[in-house]
Design a protein around this motif. Structure first.
Motif, PDB file in Angstrom:
ATOM      1  N   TYR A 119       0.846  -1.197   0.000  1.00  0.00           N
ATOM      2  CA  TYR A 119       0.000   0.000   0.000  1.00  0.00           C
ATOM      3  C   TYR A 119       0.881   1.247   0.000  1.00  0.00           C
ATOM      4  O   TYR A 119       0.616   2.207  -0.740  1.00  0.00           O
ATOM      5  CB  TYR A 119      -0.898  -0.022   1.226  1.00  0.00           C
ATOM      6  CG  TYR A 119      -1.891   1.117   1.318  1.00  0.00           C
ATOM      7  CD1 TYR A 119      -3.177   0.986   0.793  1.00  0.00           C
ATOM      8  CD2 TYR A 119      -1.564   2.308   1.952  1.00  0.00           C
ATOM      9  CE1 TYR A 119      -4.103   2.031   0.896  1.00  0.00           C
ATOM     10  CE2 TYR A 119      -2.476   3.351   2.054  1.00  0.00           C
ATOM     11  CZ  TYR A 119      -3.747   3.211   1.529  1.00  0.00           C
ATOM     12  OH  TYR A 119      -4.656   4.246   1.634  1.00  0.00           O
ATOM     13  N   ALA A 120       1.940   1.245   0.816  1.00  0.00           N
ATOM     14  CA  ALA A 120       2.854   2.388   0.851  1.00  0.00           C
ATOM     15  C   ALA A 120       3.474   2.624  -0.521  1.00  0.00           C
ATOM     16  O   ALA A 120       3.592   3.758  -0.984  1.00  0.00           O
ATOM     17  CB  ALA A 120       3.947   2.143   1.896  1.00  0.00           C
ATOM     18  N   ARG A 121       3.871   1.535  -1.173  1.00  0.00           N
ATOM     19  CA  ARG A 121       4.476   1.665  -2.501  1.00  0.00           C
ATOM     20  C   ARG A 121       3.473   2.278  -3.491  1.00  0.00           C
ATOM     21  O   ARG A 121       3.844   3.118  -4.326  1.00  0.00           O
ATOM     22  CB  ARG A 121       4.954   0.297  -2.986  1.00  0.00           C
ATOM     23  CG  ARG A 121       5.714   0.334  -4.304  1.00  0.00           C
ATOM     24  CD  ARG A 121       6.317  -1.019  -4.641  1.00  0.00           C
ATOM     25  NE  ARG A 121       7.427  -1.370  -3.752  1.00  0.00           N
ATOM     26  CZ  ARG A 121       7.361  -2.257  -2.770  1.00  0.00           C
ATOM     27  NH1 ARG A 121       6.221  -2.928  -2.556  1.00  0.00           N
ATOM     28  NH2 ARG A 121       8.404  -2.505  -2.022  1.00  0.00           N
ATOM     29  N   GLY A 173      -5.166  -1.338  -6.028  1.00  0.00           N
ATOM     30  CA  GLY A 173      -5.994  -2.458  -6.467  1.00  0.00           C
ATOM     31  C   GLY A 173      -6.646  -3.154  -5.289  1.00  0.00           C
ATOM     32  O   GLY A 173      -6.292  -2.945  -4.129  1.00  0.00           O
ATOM     33  N   HIS A 174      -7.623  -3.993  -5.571  1.00  0.00           N
ATOM     34  CA  HIS A 174      -8.413  -4.613  -4.505  1.00  0.00           C
ATOM     35  C   HIS A 174      -7.587  -5.581  -3.650  1.00  0.00           C
ATOM     36  O   HIS A 174      -7.816  -5.683  -2.439  1.00  0.00           O
ATOM     37  CB  HIS A 174      -9.627  -5.321  -5.108  1.00  0.00           C
ATOM     38  CG  HIS A 174     -10.626  -4.379  -5.685  1.00  0.00           C
ATOM     39  ND1 HIS A 174     -11.466  -3.620  -4.900  1.00  0.00           N
ATOM     40  CD2 HIS A 174     -10.914  -4.043  -6.980  1.00  0.00           C
ATOM     41  CE1 HIS A 174     -12.244  -2.868  -5.671  1.00  0.00           C
ATOM     42  NE2 HIS A 174     -11.913  -3.103  -6.943  1.00  0.00           N
ATOM     43  N   GLY A 175      -6.625  -6.271  -4.262  1.00  0.00           N
ATOM     44  CA  GLY A 175      -5.805  -7.193  -3.486  1.00  0.00           C
ATOM     45  C   GLY A 175      -4.950  -6.465  -2.459  1.00  0.00           C
ATOM     46  O   GLY A 175      -4.876  -6.862  -1.286  1.00  0.00           O
ATOM     47  N   VAL A 176      -4.305  -5.379  -2.884  1.00  0.00           N
ATOM     48  CA  VAL A 176      -3.488  -4.573  -1.976  1.00  0.00           C
ATOM     49  C   VAL A 176      -4.364  -3.962  -0.881  1.00  0.00           C
ATOM     50  O   VAL A 176      -4.001  -3.947   0.300  1.00  0.00           O
ATOM     51  CB  VAL A 176      -2.750  -3.463  -2.751  1.00  0.00           C
ATOM     52  CG1 VAL A 176      -2.117  -2.454  -1.798  1.00  0.00           C
ATOM     53  CG2 VAL A 176      -1.688  -4.075  -3.652  1.00  0.00           C
ATOM     54  N   MET A 177      -5.548  -3.499  -1.298  1.00  0.00           N
ATOM     55  CA  MET A 177      -6.423  -2.843  -0.336  1.00  0.00           C
ATOM     56  C   MET A 177      -6.958  -3.826   0.701  1.00  0.00           C
ATOM     57  O   MET A 177      -7.086  -3.495   1.892  1.00  0.00           O
ATOM     58  CB  MET A 177      -7.596  -2.171  -1.086  1.00  0.00           C
ATOM     59  CG  MET A 177      -8.335  -1.157  -0.249  1.00  0.00           C
ATOM     60  SD  MET A 177      -7.266   0.251   0.136  1.00  0.00           S
ATOM     61  CE  MET A 177      -8.210   0.999   1.473  1.00  0.00           C
ATOM     62  N   LEU A 181      -6.574  -3.353   4.729  1.00  0.00           N
ATOM     63  CA  LEU A 181      -7.672  -3.343   5.700  1.00  0.00           C
ATOM     64  C   LEU A 181      -7.451  -4.405   6.776  1.00  0.00           C
ATOM     65  O   LEU A 181      -7.739  -4.179   7.961  1.00  0.00           O
ATOM     66  CB  LEU A 181      -9.001  -3.562   4.984  1.00  0.00           C
ATOM     67  CG  LEU A 181      -9.416  -2.453   4.006  1.00  0.00           C
ATOM     68  CD1 LEU A 181     -10.709  -2.838   3.290  1.00  0.00           C
ATOM     69  CD2 LEU A 181      -9.580  -1.116   4.714  1.00  0.00           C
ATOM     70  N   ALA A 182      -6.911  -5.561   6.370  1.00  0.00           N
ATOM     71  CA  ALA A 182      -6.589  -6.599   7.353  1.00  0.00           C
ATOM     72  C   ALA A 182      -5.521  -6.104   8.316  1.00  0.00           C
ATOM     73  O   ALA A 182      -5.560  -6.403   9.521  1.00  0.00           O
ATOM     74  CB  ALA A 182      -6.121  -7.865   6.639  1.00  0.00           C
ATOM     75  N   ARG A 183      -4.572  -5.331   7.801  1.00  0.00           N
ATOM     76  CA  ARG A 183      -3.534  -4.751   8.663  1.00  0.00           C
ATOM     77  C   ARG A 183      -4.153  -3.818   9.701  1.00  0.00           C
ATOM     78  O   ARG A 183      -3.737  -3.806  10.874  1.00  0.00           O
ATOM     79  CB  ARG A 183      -2.532  -4.008   7.792  1.00  0.00           C
ATOM     80  CG  ARG A 183      -1.638  -3.011   8.508  1.00  0.00           C
ATOM     81  CD  ARG A 183      -0.649  -3.673   9.430  1.00  0.00           C
ATOM     82  NE  ARG A 183       0.229  -2.675  10.010  1.00  0.00           N
ATOM     83  CZ  ARG A 183       0.607  -2.654  11.273  1.00  0.00           C
ATOM     84  NH1 ARG A 183       0.183  -3.571  12.112  1.00  0.00           N
ATOM     85  NH2 ARG A 183       1.424  -1.724  11.726  1.00  0.00           N
ATOM     86  N   LEU A 184      -5.149  -3.042   9.310  1.00  0.00           N
ATOM     87  CA  LEU A 184      -5.820  -2.149  10.260  1.00  0.00           C
ATOM     88  C   LEU A 184      -6.503  -2.947  11.365  1.00  0.00           C
ATOM     89  O   LEU A 184      -6.443  -2.579  12.544  1.00  0.00           O
ATOM     90  CB  LEU A 184      -6.848  -1.282   9.530  1.00  0.00           C
ATOM     91  CG  LEU A 184      -6.293  -0.235   8.558  1.00  0.00           C
ATOM     92  CD1 LEU A 184      -7.441   0.446   7.814  1.00  0.00           C
ATOM     93  CD2 LEU A 184      -5.451   0.796   9.294  1.00  0.00           C
TER      94      LEU A 184
END
Length: 314
Positions: A119-121, A173-177, A181-184
Motif C-alpha cells: 500500500y505504501a508503494r 488495487g483490490h488485493g493490496v487494499m 484493511l486486514a492490517r488495520l
C-alpha cells in the motif's frame, strides 16, 4: 587536511566522514571502493565531500558490505535522506520519533505508521515528482523503518481516525487494499492502538481540507501538523495547537466507536460494504451510554462489547 569536511555540518557530511574513515582503514582508494560498490570513483568522492546527489539506500548497503561496516551506514542513511525535506517537515518527523502520544485524522489514505509495504508503494508511487523506481524504494524503506517504533518498548499511544473515503478508495488495487484493511484490523488488536472511522453521514467538518496530527511530547508539550496533497504545516504555538486539539476531539466524538469502526472495516474488506449496516446517530449514542454504564471486567473498546483477554506482551 585541506579537503576535510566538518562532520557536524550535516548528516550527509557525517555520512561522508564515516565512509572516508572506513575506506582509509580498509586500505582502499576511492576507485577501488567504487569498483566494489559498482559506482564510478567520482561518486565516492561526492559522498565523502557531501557534494552532489545524496547516497541511495542501496548504495549505503553496498558500502556497508564492501567496508565491513556492520550496517552502520544503512542505519545513518534515513537521517541523510531526511535532509532533503523542508525544515518544518524534518522538525515534524523528529517530534514524531519521540512523541508519547499520536492522534491522527487521515482524510485520504491510511496513515504511514499503519500502511502495508504494498500500500505504501502504491501511495508513494503516485507522486508526480518521483524520479525513478530506486527513489520510490528508498521512500518505501524509510516509511517501513518508521513503523518499527510501534513495536519498541517506548512505543507511543496511537489514535487514528480514518475518513470513510480512506476505506472506499482501493489504492493499489483490490488485493493490496484487502491486505491493508486486514492490517488495520490486526493493528487495532494492540492495546496502544485505537482505530475509528468517520462515516460520510457526518457531513462537513473543520478538517476537510486535509489530514491532521497532534503529537504529545515527553515533556507534556504538544505540536500539531496539517497536511494536504501538496503542502504541510507544523504548528508549535500553544494557542494554535489547542485549537487543533479541539478540532480533533470533535472528529473523534463524531466518529464511530472503535468496535463499530472495526465492523465497518471488516465489511469493506469482505466486499459487502454497500449492503453493510452503518449505525445511526441514535444507535451510536445508545452504545456510548451502555459503555459508560459498564464497570469492572475486562477492558471495553468503543462499542461496549468486551474485548477478549489478550496474552501479555513478552
Amino acid at each position: 587536511m585541506a579537503n576535510a569536511i566538518d562532520p557536524s555540518a550535516s548528516m550527509a557530511a557525517l555520512f561522508g566522514a564515516r565512509v572516508r574513515r572506513l575506506r582509509t582503514a580498509a586500505g582502499l582508494t576511492q576507485a577501488e571502493l567504487g569498483a566494489r560498490t559498482h559506482v564510478v570513483s567520482t561518486r565516492i568522492t561526492q559522498i565523502e565531500r557531501a557534494s552532489g546527489a545524496k547516497p541511495t539506500l542501496e548504495l549505503a548497503r553496498a558500502l556497508d558490505a564492501a567496508l565491513g561496516a556492520d550496517d552502520l551506514l544503512a542505519e545513518l542513511w534515513p537521517y541523510v535522506y531526511r535532509e532533503a525535506f523542508p525544515d518544518w517537515s524534518r522538525r515534524f518527523m523528529a517530534y514524531s520519533e519521540r512523541a508519547v502520544g499520536i492522534r491522527e485524522y487521515a482524510a485520504h489514505v491510511v496513515p504511514g505508521l499503519l500502511q502495508t509495504e504494498d500500500y505504501a508503494r502504491a501511495v508513494l508511487g503516485l507522486d508526480a515528482l518521483l524520479n525513478d523506481e530506486e527513489q520510490l524504494e528508498e521512500r518505501v524503506a524509510a516509511r517501513m523503518g518508521r513503523q518499527e517504533r510501534l513495536g519498541s518498548p517506548d512505543r507511543p499511544e496511537l489514535c487514528v481516525i480514518l475518513d470513510e473515503s480512506v476505506l472506499r478508495r482501493p489504492i493499489g488495487g483490490h488485493g493490496v487494499m484487502r491486505k491493508q484493511l486486514a492490517r488495520l484490523l490486526d493493528a487495532a488488536e494492540e492495546r496502544h492502538i485505537t482505530v475509528q472511522v468517520l462515516p460520510f453521514d457526518q457531513g462537513g467538518h473543520e478538517a476537510m481540507g486535509g489530514s491532521l496530527t497532534v503529537l504529545l511530547l515527553p515533556d507534556g508539550s504538544e505540536v500539531a501538523y496539517t497536511e494536504g496533497s501538496d503542502y504541510g504545516q507544523l504548528i508549535e504555538e500553544p494557542t494554535n495547537v489547542s485549537r487543533y486539539k479541539v478540532i480533533y476531539d470533535r472528529l473523534r466524538a463524531a466518529a464511530l466507536p472503535p468496535l463499530m469502526s472495526l465492523d465497518m472495516i471488516r465489511s469493506t474488506m469482505e466486499g459487502n460494504y454497500r449492503g453493510a449496516h452503518v449505525p445511526s446517530r441514535s444507535e451510536r449514542r445508545r452504545v456510548a451510554q451502555e459503555q459508560l454504564q459498564q464497570s469492572g471486567g475486562r477492558q471495553l473498546r468503543g462499542g461496549g462489547r468486551r474485548v477478549p483477554g489478550r496474552r501479555p506482551r513478552p
